[in-house]
Design a protein around this motif. Structure first.
Motif, PDB file in Angstrom:
ATOM      1  N   LEU A 291       0.848  -1.187   0.000  1.00 42.95           N
ATOM      2  CA  LEU A 291       0.000   0.000   0.000  1.00 42.95           C
ATOM      3  C   LEU A 291       0.887   1.241   0.000  1.00 42.95           C
ATOM      4  CD1 LEU A 291      -2.534  -1.152   2.771  1.00 42.95           C
ATOM      5  CD2 LEU A 291      -2.590  -1.602   0.320  1.00 42.95           C
ATOM      6  N   ILE A 292       0.817   2.008  -1.057  1.00 43.61           N
ATOM      7  CA  ILE A 292       1.621   3.225  -1.159  1.00 43.61           C
ATOM      8  C   ILE A 292       0.713   4.448  -0.944  1.00 43.61           C
ATOM      9  CG2 ILE A 292       3.318   4.489  -2.522  1.00 43.61           C
ATOM     10  CD1 ILE A 292       4.140   1.583  -2.048  1.00 43.61           C
ATOM     11  N   SER A 293      -0.307   4.541  -1.750  1.00 41.70           N
ATOM     12  CA  SER A 293      -1.321   5.581  -1.503  1.00 41.70           C
ATOM     13  C   SER A 293      -2.692   4.955  -1.748  1.00 41.70           C
ATOM     14  CB  SER A 293      -1.086   6.795  -2.409  1.00 41.70           C
ATOM     15  OG  SER A 293      -1.091   6.399  -3.766  1.00 41.70           O
ATOM     16  N   PRO A 294      -3.078   4.064  -0.883  1.00 41.92           N
ATOM     17  CA  PRO A 294      -4.315   3.312  -1.099  1.00 41.92           C
ATOM     18  C   PRO A 294      -5.551   4.191  -0.926  1.00 41.92           C
ATOM     19  CG  PRO A 294      -3.457   2.852   1.080  1.00 41.92           C
ATOM     20  CD  PRO A 294      -2.431   3.712   0.399  1.00 41.92           C
ATOM     21  N   ASP A 295      -6.588   3.818  -1.630  1.00 38.37           N
ATOM     22  CA  ASP A 295      -7.856   4.519  -1.511  1.00 38.37           C
ATOM     23  C   ASP A 295      -8.615   3.888  -0.340  1.00 38.37           C
ATOM     24  OD1 ASP A 295     -10.337   5.631  -1.739  1.00 38.37           O
ATOM     25  OD2 ASP A 295     -10.481   5.394  -3.917  1.00 38.37           O
ATOM     26  N   LEU A 296      -8.335   4.357   0.851  1.00 37.25           N
ATOM     27  CA  LEU A 296      -8.888   3.726   2.054  1.00 37.25           C
ATOM     28  C   LEU A 296     -10.406   3.876   2.122  1.00 37.25           C
ATOM     29  CD1 LEU A 296      -6.191   4.660   4.724  1.00 37.25           C
ATOM     30  CD2 LEU A 296      -6.478   2.517   3.500  1.00 37.25           C
TER      31      LEU A 296
END
Lengths: 209, 458
Positions: free
Chosen positions: A152-157
């Motif tokens: 996860l680097i810039s996950p769409d949480l």
């Protein structure tokens, strides 16, 4: 008697070429890729109706596939890196050791890439400061191990929260946290140079089982 | 009849869920053909058939959990009549010893003591012709295509495994491949191949580069009494790696002294009473020590540095980020206060409160645990007279604070009761010497003994 698992979703077969190659020459292969689209992937034996909010997934037109490895559902999006490794290993055992070796390998690679504090927790999670920053699974078959992890680097949480209800099982360190409180992000870049650099570091860092 | 038991899939894995059967009773199956898929936590395993024959019985439907060692399939081999479905397990003798069912499964789980010599391997393979020989599917295919009986070949691979080269050599000259005999020691095995668990390989490598280091696998403690085994995970594992790295790489030296903090404590408690309820109002002793340490580091840059062993350089840092070790209940973390040279004692105190609270909740951002230049560990509130801390590598020094206690001391020829803070500076002897440490700690003691000096430096 039902003899097969549900074949309701197509197979996530993005690494089948690696598996075929390793079957042929027994030489380790690995791949690091930035995922391009949004997709939901459920485990080999996962129950989509339990692990997914199918209405939310369908409403967004997001495809669902089933991977070879086990574990619960994951959401892939362009904020993820998928690291895959296929390596020869005799027999069909050693799953726990294989997870451990792969986790150590990734932690070392990430440390060299500038993120020194990632460690393993749960069965095969990668954790940074008590947040999950990577989930992994293994497909084991005679003579080889196929390990795949989602970093996860810039996950769409927010999307993850909408698609995935609280999972049916969780590692102890989760402590019942919601996805947005449980998942974190690796401080890594996602551009091509960074992905290639990580791939080279990982390739160099693989020392075998 | 051959009873196939669910093999050991990995340490600590005792069961698996049946995902898919590739066969039904009555089906003919070849050796090594996929038999059943089983899922454990996060792993799906396709288990091949260890024998060729007719499937007589399977145990467990899709979704059922089967246990390691449980008979999951019975196969009639070599012309045997298949037993009626569902009754084979009770009425037929066991085909092979359990240990022979999955010869390769232990390749990772347990490291063999030594690779078997060629003669021993040849004998073993010949004696059990019909039993699966350790070889990859591609190698088996190659042997079939070349018309070679794989059982006749001595494997030169790990644990006697037959390799494609062994097959080719045998086919060319009819001579079994020769595996080198090696002594039954871990380093020797490590030198010849990858048939070791990661842990054993690591131990072997360490043993081979550090003279007199004798790393051996731990004995089995269970015969001595009950034991509980937990995997080393999360913060505990990270701490272990950090500490071993530091203790192996850094020549530690410890310098100890006592600071008379009677006046400082009187001042601190007076200010604390005035600031009760305000941000940073706890005004702990640690915040004063951080301030004093920062003043000391500005005067002694060797203790605010890092040594790069690869470039053989010392990096002196012109910024002051002080970490403090915090016990979170889930393990040790080190929040970092940045820029302590430009912050007031009150600001430092406030930041300690905030970051310690976040650390306890497990919500401290990773960036707040990075970039430290010096660490303080304060075990005083927990008791103890002194400690020798381990340097938080790649920093150069760490200060250990003991418990402040009232002690009788001599002042101007009189015995008086004073509040004494035991201090230990552990430092990297590659970067600094004992005299440097003595001066550094003496200055620290002087500053902590006279709060006006600290305030002047603010």
């Amino acid at each position: 008697m039902r003899r097969d698992p549900p074949s309701d979703y197509p197979l996530w077969d993005e690494d089948d070429d690696l598996i075929a190659a390793v079957r042929g020459d027994e030489v380790m292969r690995m791949r690091v890729r930035r995922w391009g689209d949004v997709e939901v992937v459920i485990g080999r034996g996962g129950a989509a109706e339990v692990e997914l909010d199918l209405e939310a997934v369908a409403a967004d037109g997001v495809p669902v596939r089933r991977r070879r490895g086990g574990g619960c559902a994951v959401v892939l999006d362009p904020g993820n890196l998928v690291v895959s490794l296929v390596a020869p290993l005799e027999g069909v055992g050693g799953v726990t050791s294989a997870f451990s070796a792969c986790t150590d390998w990734l932690c070392r690679g990430l440390a060299e890439a500038g993120v020194p504090d990632v460690c393993g927790d749960g069965v095969s999670d990668l954790v940074l400061a008590d947040r999950k920053v990577g989930g992994s699974c293994i497909y084991r078959t005679q003579g080889l191990v196929y390990y795949s992890t989602t970093l996860l680097i810039s996950p769409d949480l927010e999307r993850i929260e909408r698609y995935l209800p609280h999972p049916p099982r969780e590692p102890e360190y989760r402590h019942g946290r919601r996805h947005v409180d449980f998942m974190g992000a690796l401080p890594l870049a996602l551009d091509a140079d960074a992905v290639i650099r990580l791939a080279l570091l990982l390739e160099r860092g693989w020392t075998g089982w | 009849m051959f009873e196939f038991k669910l093999p050991d899939l990995g340490e600590g894995i005792h069961e698996g869920e049946v995902l898919k059967w590739y066969v039904q009773p009555g089906d003919l199956i070849e050796e090594d053909a996929p038999l059943v898929d089983v899922e454990t936590d996060k792993a799906a395993v396709t288990i091949p058939s260890p024998r060729g024959g007719v499937v007589s019985m399977t145990t467990g439907e899709v979704g059922d959990v089967v246990e390691t060692g449980q008979v999951i399939c019975v196969i009639a081999v070599d012309g045997e009549a298949a037993a009626p479905t569902g009754r084979a397990a009770e009425e037929t003798p066991v085909g092979l010893p359990e240990a022979a069912d999955v010869p390769a499964a232990a390749a990772v789980a347990t490291a063999p003591k030594a690779k078997p010599a060629a003669a021993a391997t040849t004998q073993a393979n010949s004696a059990v012709a019909g039993r699966p020989v350790p070889a990859a599917p591609a190698t088996r295919r190659l042997a079939r295509e070349m018309g070679v009986d794989i059982h006749a070949i001595a494997g030169s691979g790990p644990a006697g495994r037959v390799t494609p080269d062994d097959v080719k050599t045998y086919a060319a000259g009819g001579t079994a491949a020769v595996a080198p005999a090696v002594p039954a020691t871990i380093p020797a095995v490590a030198a010849v191949g990858a048939d070791l668990s990661p842990v054993t390989k690591m131990a072997a490598q360490a043993s081979s580069v550090i003279p007199f280091l004798d790393l051996e696998p731990l004995p089995d403690f269970a015969p001595q009494g009950p034991v509980v085994i937990e995997p080393l995970r999360s913060i505990r594992r990270k701490v272990a790696r950090k500490m071993v790295t530091s203790m192996v790489l850094v020549p530690h030296v410890a310098h100890m002294d006592d600071a008379d903090v009677t006046d400082l404590e009187e001042f601190r408690l007076r200010m604390k009473a005035k600031r009760e309820g305000l941000p940073g109002g706890k005004l702990t002793l640690l915040s004063f020590v951080i301030r004093a340490i920062t003043a000391g580091l500005r005067a002694a840059p060797a203790f605010n540095a890092s040594l790069d062993p690869f470039k053989e350089e010392i990096i002196y840092k012109k910024y002051y980020n002080i970490g403090f070790a915090a016990d979170t209940g889930k393990g040790l973390v080190v929040p970092v206060i940045r820029g302590t040279d430009i912050k007031s004692i009150n600001e430092i105190s406030q930041e300690i409160e905030e970051k310690a609270a976040l650390a306890r909740e497990g919500k401290l951002p990773i960036e707040d645990m990075q970039g430290g230049t010096f660490t303080i560990t304060n075990v005083g509130p927990l008791g103890g007279t002194a400690l020798i801390p381990t340097i938080n590598y790649p920093e150069v020094a760490i200060l250990g604070m003991g418990k402040v206690q009232e002690k009788p001391v001599v002042r101007d020829g009189e015995i008086v009761i004073r509040k004494i803070l035991p201090l230990t500076l552990a430092f990297d002897h590659r970067v600094a010497d004992g005299a440097d440490a003595a001066r550094f700690v003496s200055e620290l003691v002087r500053n902590l003994s006279d709060p006006s000096l600290l305030l002047l430096d603010t």
